[in-house]
Design a protein around this motif. Structure first.
Motif, PDB file in Angstrom:
ATOM      1  N   SER A   1       0.845  -1.336   0.014  1.00 62.30           N
ATOM      2  CA  SER A   1       0.230  -0.021   0.192  1.00 62.30           C
ATOM      3  C   SER A   1       0.809   1.359  -0.174  1.00 62.30           C
ATOM      4  N   LYS A   2       1.840   1.162   0.743  1.00 57.92           N
ATOM      5  CA  LYS A   2       2.732   2.524   0.763  1.00 57.92           C
ATOM      6  C   LYS A   2       3.546   2.443  -0.408  1.00 57.92           C
ATOM      7  N   THR A   3       3.736   1.616  -1.084  1.00 61.57           N
ATOM      8  CA  THR A   3       4.385   1.683  -2.387  1.00 61.57           C
ATOM      9  C   THR A   3       3.614   2.456  -3.290  1.00 61.57           C
ATOM     10  N   CYS A   4       2.368   2.234  -3.424  1.00 62.78           N
ATOM     11  CA  CYS A   4       1.402   2.512  -4.163  1.00 62.78           C
ATOM     12  C   CYS A   4       1.063   4.214  -3.974  1.00 62.78           C
ATOM     13  N   ILE A   5       1.112   4.418  -2.585  1.00 60.93           N
ATOM     14  CA  ILE A   5       1.131   5.743  -2.211  1.00 60.93           C
ATOM     15  C   ILE A   5       2.148   6.705  -2.736  1.00 60.93           C
ATOM     16  N   ALA A   6       3.513   6.174  -2.691  1.00 59.06           N
ATOM     17  CA  ALA A   6       4.751   6.695  -3.020  1.00 59.06           C
ATOM     18  C   ALA A   6       4.719   6.889  -4.508  1.00 59.06           C
ATOM     19  N   ASN A   7       4.363   5.894  -5.323  1.00 60.02           N
ATOM     20  CA  ASN A   7       4.108   5.999  -6.608  1.00 60.02           C
ATOM     21  C   ASN A   7       3.151   7.362  -7.082  1.00 60.02           C
TER      22      ASN A   7
ATOM     23  N   LYS B   1       3.966  10.974  -8.960  1.00 59.26           N
ATOM     24  CA  LYS B   1       3.192  11.425  -9.865  1.00 59.26           C
ATOM     25  C   LYS B   1       2.880  12.869  -9.937  1.00 59.26           C
ATOM     26  N   GLY B   2       2.943  13.573  -8.516  1.00 55.92           N
ATOM     27  CA  GLY B   2       2.490  14.895  -8.363  1.00 55.92           C
ATOM     28  C   GLY B   2       0.772  14.782  -8.085  1.00 55.92           C
ATOM     29  N   HIS B   3       0.140  13.399  -7.844  1.00 54.50           N
ATOM     30  CA  HIS B   3      -1.240  13.113  -7.666  1.00 54.50           C
ATOM     31  C   HIS B   3      -1.703  13.767  -6.107  1.00 54.50           C
ATOM     32  N   LYS B   4      -2.837  14.150  -6.317  1.00 57.20           N
ATOM     33  CA  LYS B   4      -3.393  14.904  -4.899  1.00 57.20           C
ATOM     34  C   LYS B   4      -4.219  13.890  -4.078  1.00 57.20           C
ATOM     35  N   GLN B   5      -4.362  12.650  -4.590  1.00 56.71           N
ATOM     36  CA  GLN B   5      -5.419  11.862  -3.776  1.00 56.71           C
ATOM     37  C   GLN B   5      -5.073  10.511  -4.458  1.00 56.71           C
TER      38      GLN B   5
ATOM     39  N   ASN C   1     -24.337  -8.124  -5.901  1.00 59.05           N
ATOM     40  CA  ASN C   1     -25.096  -7.889  -4.365  1.00 59.05           C
ATOM     41  C   ASN C   1     -24.201  -7.437  -3.404  1.00 59.05           C
ATOM     42  N   LEU C   2     -22.901  -7.373  -3.901  1.00 59.57           N
ATOM     43  CA  LEU C   2     -21.763  -6.881  -2.891  1.00 59.57           C
ATOM     44  C   LEU C   2     -21.723  -5.341  -2.715  1.00 59.57           C
ATOM     45  N   GLN C   3     -21.750  -4.913  -1.499  1.00 59.85           N
ATOM     46  CA  GLN C   3     -21.645  -3.652  -1.007  1.00 59.85           C
ATOM     47  C   GLN C   3     -20.096  -3.236  -0.923  1.00 59.85           C
ATOM     48  N   VAL C   4     -19.762  -2.476  -1.906  1.00 60.52           N
ATOM     49  CA  VAL C   4     -18.157  -2.172  -2.013  1.00 60.52           C
ATOM     50  C   VAL C   4     -18.123  -0.339  -1.509  1.00 60.52           C
ATOM     51  N   TYR C   5     -17.162  -0.390  -0.808  1.00 57.12           N
ATOM     52  CA  TYR C   5     -17.090   1.097   0.014  1.00 57.12           C
ATOM     53  C   TYR C   5     -15.731   1.447  -0.665  1.00 57.12           C
ATOM     54  N   GLY C   6     -15.955   2.766  -0.962  1.00 54.12           N
ATOM     55  CA  GLY C   6     -14.588   3.599  -1.643  1.00 54.12           C
ATOM     56  C   GLY C   6     -14.169   4.500  -0.479  1.00 54.12           C
ATOM     57  N   PHE C   7     -12.720   4.843  -0.689  1.00 55.41           N
ATOM     58  CA  PHE C   7     -12.026   5.598   0.591  1.00 55.41           C
ATOM     59  C   PHE C   7     -10.937   6.410  -0.468  1.00 55.41           C
ATOM     60  N   ARG C   8     -10.752   7.416   0.224  1.00 53.53           N
ATOM     61  CA  ARG C   8      -9.593   8.584  -0.183  1.00 53.53           C
ATOM     62  C   ARG C   8      -8.577   8.898   0.600  1.00 53.53           C
ATOM     63  N   LEU C   9      -7.231   9.020   0.174  1.00 53.44           N
ATOM     64  CA  LEU C   9      -6.209   9.482   0.897  1.00 53.44           C
ATOM     65  C   LEU C   9      -5.795  10.725   0.213  1.00 53.44           C
ATOM     66  N   LYS C  10      -6.123  11.786   0.821  1.00 55.88           N
ATOM     67  CA  LYS C  10      -5.332  13.238   0.565  1.00 55.88           C
ATOM     68  C   LYS C  10      -4.238  13.283   0.862  1.00 55.88           C
ATOM     69  N   LEU C  11      -3.408  13.581  -0.422  1.00 59.29           N
ATOM     70  CA  LEU C  11      -1.939  13.832  -0.440  1.00 59.29           C
ATOM     71  C   LEU C  11      -1.318  15.316  -0.217  1.00 59.29           C
ATOM     72  N   LYS C  12      -0.493  15.465   0.546  1.00 61.36           N
ATOM     73  CA  LYS C  12       0.052  16.837   0.808  1.00 61.36           C
ATOM     74  C   LYS C  12       1.015  17.348  -0.365  1.00 61.36           C
TER      75      LYS C  12
END
Length: 334
Positions: free
Chosen positions: A276-282, A286-290, A323-334
């Motif tokens: 997960s941290k590797t994906c966040i680092a990527n 890229k300069g992405h905000k989230q 019929n599977l409920q899927v929940y979305g999450f965001r991580l805001k990047l500084k």
């Protein structure tokens, strides 16, 4: 009377004392119910009271609400149904889903049972003080945040995950093995749809390497020094190729990752967190905000990890996969 040995063991005797205490209370409660000619068992009251409050629930929903295992809840509800206290029926909207509710007999018996449970509670108050319950809640919360295995690893092997695996992009020759790992992990999730219920989803898992054909998409894996694949995840640097339901593919200036899986042999090594941290680092590179992710009720361990990493629930990203409920999450990047 012989001196009790377990208290001498201090913390090493803790789990044995909890087990012993539970056995004493359960045995005593069984004797009590038998004396009152009540055909119920200890802990059935939690099912009674939960269904009284919420009406109709599936076994999975009952297990999630109480924090018990799915098999344990199946066993208890079957016994209760056998005594006539529960009834089951198919959901009108989804014939594959079985709902459970109190039967007429269960509802009729409930007032008298609640009166008896109130008496039992008064007796327990004599020996179980409020501060003990508060400490018990704190203990449960602490172990939910970080398991015993994680705590042990942090204290005695703080750098263990760095020494036991590396994160890298998967090779095409490894795609089939990673797909098999994905199918194995997801099909064994308690309560999660099985292969016959969502064949297209599992076919995508089995052929997970195909996602790398999409622009700016990577299949990241954790690999041990011996070459064993311990886990994997799909990273998307362009959300239009994210491939989930809902509105996630419309997100701009964002990265996402999906289908995180860790082998049973690698649990507790920090593989999921490292991926997960590797994906966040990527995403940061890229300069992405989230960063966008999704999870379900059946992935509570991963869910907790994501929240610790700073991800916040975003209802606008929620969707249903069949019929599977899927929940979305965001991580805001500084």
């Amino acid at each position: 009377m012989n001196k009790d040995f377990l208290p001498e063991l201090r913390h090493l005797g803790f789990t044995a004392r909890i087990k012993r205490l539970n056995e004493k209370i359960v045995s005593s409660t069984i004797d009590h119910y038998t004396g009152l000619n009540l055909k119920i068992e200890p802990n059935w009251h939690v099912i009674f009271l939960l269904l009284k409050q919420r009406g109709r629930l599936t076994v999975t929903e009952i297990a999630n609400a109480l924090g018990f295992s799915h098999p344990a809840m199946i066993k208890i509800t079957r016994k209760m149904k056998g005594q006539g206290y529960l009834e089951t029926f198919k959901d009108e909207k989804d014939g594959r889903k079985t709902l459970i509710q109190l039967s007429k007999k269960g509802k009729k018996a409930l007032p008298a049972l609640e009166k008896e449970w109130d008496r039992i509670q008064e007796v327990l108050k004599e020996v179980v003080k409020d501060d003990f319950l508060e400490k018990l809640t704190q203990l449960e919360q602490e172990l939910h945040k970080k398991s015993f295995k994680e705590r042990y690893s942090k204290r005695f092997n703080p750098e263990k995950h760095d020494k036991t695996f590396i994160i890298r992009n998967a090779k095409s020759s490894e795609f089939k093995e990673i797909g098999a790992l994905m199918v194995s992990v997801y099909s064994k999730l308690e309560g999660f749809p099985k292969v016959h219920e969502q064949p297209q989803y599992y076919n995508a898992l089995a052929n997970i390497g195909d996602f790398t054909k999409k622009p700016d998409s990577e299949l990241l894996i954790a690999v041990s020094p011996s070459g064993e694949i311990l886990g994997g995840v799909l990273y998307f640097g362009d959300m239009q190729y994210y491939g989930s339901g809902g509105t996630a593919t419309l997100e701009k200036n964002a990265s996402g990752f999906r289908l995180l899986a860790v082998s049973n042999s690698a649990r507790g090594l920090g593989v999921g967190k490292a991926l997960s941290k590797t994906c966040i680092a990527n995403a940061k590179k890229k300069g992405h905000k989230q960063v966008i992710i999704h999870t379900t009720d059946f992935m509570k361990i991963a869910w907790g990890m994501y929240e610790k990493l700073g991800f916040k629930s975003s209802k606008d990203l929620d969707f249903k996969q069949g019929n599977l409920q899927v929940y979305g999450f965001r991580l805001k990047l500084k």
